[in-house]
Design an enzyme around this catalytic site. Structure first.
Site, PDB file in Angstrom:
ATOM      1  N   LYS A  13       0.783  -1.209   0.027  1.00  0.00           N
ATOM      2  CA  LYS A  13       0.101  -0.010   0.067  1.00  0.00           C
ATOM      3  C   LYS A  13       0.733   1.274   0.123  1.00  0.00           C
ATOM      4  O   LYS A  13       0.663   2.359  -0.858  1.00  0.00           O
ATOM      5  CB  LYS A  13      -0.878  -0.007   1.303  1.00  0.00           C
ATOM      6  CG  LYS A  13      -1.757  -1.263   1.410  1.00  0.00           C
ATOM      7  CD  LYS A  13      -2.867  -0.807   2.747  1.00  0.00           C
ATOM      8  CE  LYS A  13      -2.082  -0.949   3.945  1.00  0.00           C
ATOM      9  NZ  LYS A  13      -1.384  -2.076   4.325  1.00  0.00           N
ATOM     10  N   ARG A  88      -9.314   0.897   8.669  1.00  0.00           N
ATOM     11  CA  ARG A  88      -8.871  -0.660   9.129  1.00  0.00           C
ATOM     12  C   ARG A  88     -10.043  -1.310   9.824  1.00  0.00           C
ATOM     13  O   ARG A  88      -9.861  -2.290  10.115  1.00  0.00           O
ATOM     14  CB  ARG A  88      -7.840  -0.426   9.986  1.00  0.00           C
ATOM     15  CG  ARG A  88      -6.259  -0.540   9.157  1.00  0.00           C
ATOM     16  CD  ARG A  88      -5.290  -0.440  10.416  1.00  0.00           C
ATOM     17  NE  ARG A  88      -3.883  -1.040   9.774  1.00  0.00           N
ATOM     18  CZ  ARG A  88      -3.193  -0.228   9.160  1.00  0.00           C
ATOM     19  NH1 ARG A  88      -3.065   1.009   8.953  1.00  0.00           N
ATOM     20  NH2 ARG A  88      -1.736  -0.817   8.981  1.00  0.00           N
ATOM     21  N   ARG A 122      11.848  -5.403   5.295  1.00  0.00           N
ATOM     22  CA  ARG A 122      11.283  -3.835   5.032  1.00  0.00           C
ATOM     23  C   ARG A 122      12.439  -3.064   5.822  1.00  0.00           C
ATOM     24  O   ARG A 122      12.911  -3.099   7.103  1.00  0.00           O
ATOM     25  CB  ARG A 122      10.023  -3.763   5.410  1.00  0.00           C
ATOM     26  CG  ARG A 122       9.613  -2.074   5.103  1.00  0.00           C
ATOM     27  CD  ARG A 122       8.191  -2.281   4.887  1.00  0.00           C
ATOM     28  NE  ARG A 122       7.474  -2.455   6.074  1.00  0.00           N
ATOM     29  CZ  ARG A 122       6.086  -2.124   6.194  1.00  0.00           C
ATOM     30  NH1 ARG A 122       5.406  -2.055   5.222  1.00  0.00           N
ATOM     31  NH2 ARG A 122       5.275  -2.479   7.347  1.00  0.00           N
ATOM     32  N   ARG A 155      11.315  -0.916  11.266  1.00  0.00           N
ATOM     33  CA  ARG A 155      10.258  -0.352  12.211  1.00  0.00           C
ATOM     34  C   ARG A 155       9.893  -1.527  13.447  1.00  0.00           C
ATOM     35  O   ARG A 155      10.142  -2.675  13.210  1.00  0.00           O
ATOM     36  CB  ARG A 155       8.897  -0.724  11.473  1.00  0.00           C
ATOM     37  CG  ARG A 155       8.682   0.572  10.491  1.00  0.00           C
ATOM     38  CD  ARG A 155       7.578   0.616   9.599  1.00  0.00           C
ATOM     39  NE  ARG A 155       6.362   0.052  10.264  1.00  0.00           N
ATOM     40  CZ  ARG A 155       5.136   0.112   9.566  1.00  0.00           C
ATOM     41  NH1 ARG A 155       5.105   0.594   8.209  1.00  0.00           N
ATOM     42  NH2 ARG A 155       4.110  -0.316  10.037  1.00  0.00           N
ATOM     43  N   ARG A 166      -0.468  -7.951  14.140  1.00  0.00           N
ATOM     44  CA  ARG A 166      -0.875  -6.943  12.971  1.00  0.00           C
ATOM     45  C   ARG A 166      -1.632  -7.892  11.990  1.00  0.00           C
ATOM     46  O   ARG A 166      -2.780  -7.522  11.293  1.00  0.00           O
ATOM     47  CB  ARG A 166       0.303  -6.529  12.018  1.00  0.00           C
ATOM     48  CG  ARG A 166       0.763  -5.374  13.273  1.00  0.00           C
ATOM     49  CD  ARG A 166       2.054  -4.668  12.701  1.00  0.00           C
ATOM     50  NE  ARG A 166       2.103  -4.120  11.362  1.00  0.00           N
ATOM     51  CZ  ARG A 166       3.176  -4.072  10.571  1.00  0.00           C
ATOM     52  NH1 ARG A 166       4.312  -4.564  11.023  1.00  0.00           N
ATOM     53  NH2 ARG A 166       3.143  -3.272   9.270  1.00  0.00           N
TER      54      ARG A 166
HETATM   55  P1  AMP Z   1       0.915   1.260   8.702  1.00  0.00           P
HETATM   56  O1  AMP Z   1       2.111   2.074   8.525  1.00  0.00           O
HETATM   57  O2  AMP Z   1      -0.151   1.597   7.993  1.00  0.00           O
HETATM   58  O3  AMP Z   1       1.217  -0.137   8.523  1.00  0.00           O
HETATM   59  O4  AMP Z   1       0.641   1.405  10.203  1.00  0.00           O
HETATM   60  C1  AMP Z   1       1.276   1.195  11.273  1.00  0.00           C
HETATM   61  C2  AMP Z   1       0.446   1.196  12.623  1.00  0.00           C
HETATM   62  O5  AMP Z   1      -0.108   2.397  12.986  1.00  0.00           O
HETATM   63  C3  AMP Z   1      -0.621   0.015  12.523  1.00  0.00           C
HETATM   64  O6  AMP Z   1      -0.141  -1.179  12.906  1.00  0.00           O
HETATM   65  C4  AMP Z   1      -1.396   0.393  13.577  1.00  0.00           C
HETATM   66  O7  AMP Z   1      -0.978   0.310  14.910  1.00  0.00           O
HETATM   67  C5  AMP Z   1      -1.365   1.968  13.424  1.00  0.00           C
HETATM   68  N1  AMP Z   1      -2.445   2.585  12.479  1.00  0.00           N
HETATM   69  C6  AMP Z   1      -2.297   3.034  11.113  1.00  0.00           C
HETATM   70  N2  AMP Z   1      -3.594   3.199  10.537  1.00  0.00           N
HETATM   71  C7  AMP Z   1      -4.583   2.730  11.688  1.00  0.00           C
HETATM   72  C8  AMP Z   1      -5.701   2.734  11.552  1.00  0.00           C
HETATM   73  N3  AMP Z   1      -6.486   3.351  10.392  1.00  0.00           N
HETATM   74  N4  AMP Z   1      -6.496   2.295  12.828  1.00  0.00           N
HETATM   75  C9  AMP Z   1      -5.859   2.099  13.896  1.00  0.00           C
HETATM   76  N5  AMP Z   1      -4.348   1.961  13.626  1.00  0.00           N
HETATM   77  C10 AMP Z   1      -3.761   2.366  12.719  1.00  0.00           C
END
Ligand code: AMP
Length: 216
Positions: A13, A88, A122, A155, A166
């Site tokens: 994404k 999400r 990553r 990360r 996750r």
């Molecule tokens: P990402 O970079 O999209 O993988 O997001 C990293 C982390 O941020 C996720 O594993 C969640 O802990 C938090 N996060 C990001 N977007 C959301 C969302 N829409 N709802 C809840 N937590 C989020």
């Protein structure tokens, strides 16, 4: 136009939304990046979400929805946006439908095996937030971002224990949104299994068709 980039962690994404933002000129809005920026800067938001994010959990709907609603109201998002990592949960999807409905949801499909492979190698840039991969998308100089020269890091939530959480959250809370968007008629599935350049070639064509259909 308003695009949601949807898919499992590691489906691509962030990488695809960054390319699409450069090509189509819509702002790339990543909730994960907003949270990581706040954590980096040590803001009250960053302190609040740090433990949840590092363990692989989901930040509350209330907090996340408020943040996205505010961001989408900014002037640069008037003509359209690319949302990455939001919604999400069903609560987030319903909130988005109420305050700023999407035109299309790009669902990047990738197998569990591919997703795990991608997450395990990553590397993220501390400055611009781009993601790279030690094997699939290496930078010219190890540890340095090709795009901005920033330092790369792993990360905390890409570590094995957090990745498990996750993926479980994705399966139980996020994947059911595919049906929700199918019913709304906005779901567009794109095969995300191949290397980034090949996926991008297909995705770019899909987005060009959607944008010109809108202009016609
Ligand atoms: P990402 O970079 O999209 O993988 O997001 C990293 C982390 O941020 C996720 O594993 C969640 O802990 C938090 N996060 C990001 N977007 C959301 C969302 N829409 N709802 C809840 N937590 C989020």
């Amino acid at each position: 136009m308003k695009f949601v980039f949807f898919g499992a962690p590691g489906a691509g994404k962030g990488t695809m939304a960054a390319k699409a933002a450069e090509t189509f000129g819509f702002p790339h809005i990543s909730t994960g990046e907003i949270f990581r920026g706040a954590m980096r800067d040590g803001t009250p938001l960053g302190l609040k979400v740090k433990a949840i994010i590092e363990s692989g959990g989901l930040v509350s709907d209330e907090l996340t929805i408020g943040l996205v609603e505010e961001r989408l109201a900014m002037p640069d998002a008037k003509a359209g946006w690319l949302l990455d990592g939001f919604p999400r949960t069903l609560g987030q999807a319903e909130a988005l439908a109420a305050f700023c409905p999407e035109d299309h949801v790009i669902d990047l499909e990738a197998s569990d095996e591919k997703v795990l492979d991608r997450l395990s190698g990553r590397r993220m840039c501390r400055s611009c937030g781009r993601s790279w991969h030690v094997r699939f998308m290496p930078t010219a100089k190890p540890g340095i971002c090709d795009h901005c020269g920033g330092e790369l890091y792993t990360r905390d939530d890409d570590r094995e224990e957090s990745v498990k959480v996750r993926l479980e959250n994705y399966r139980s809370q996020t994947a059911p949104l595919q049906d929700y968007y199918r019913r709304r008629g906005t779901l567009v599935t794109v095969d995300g299994e191949a290397d980034a350049d090949s996926v991008w070639t297909v995705l770019k064509g899909v987005m060009e068709r959607l944008v010109s259909a809108r202009q016609a």
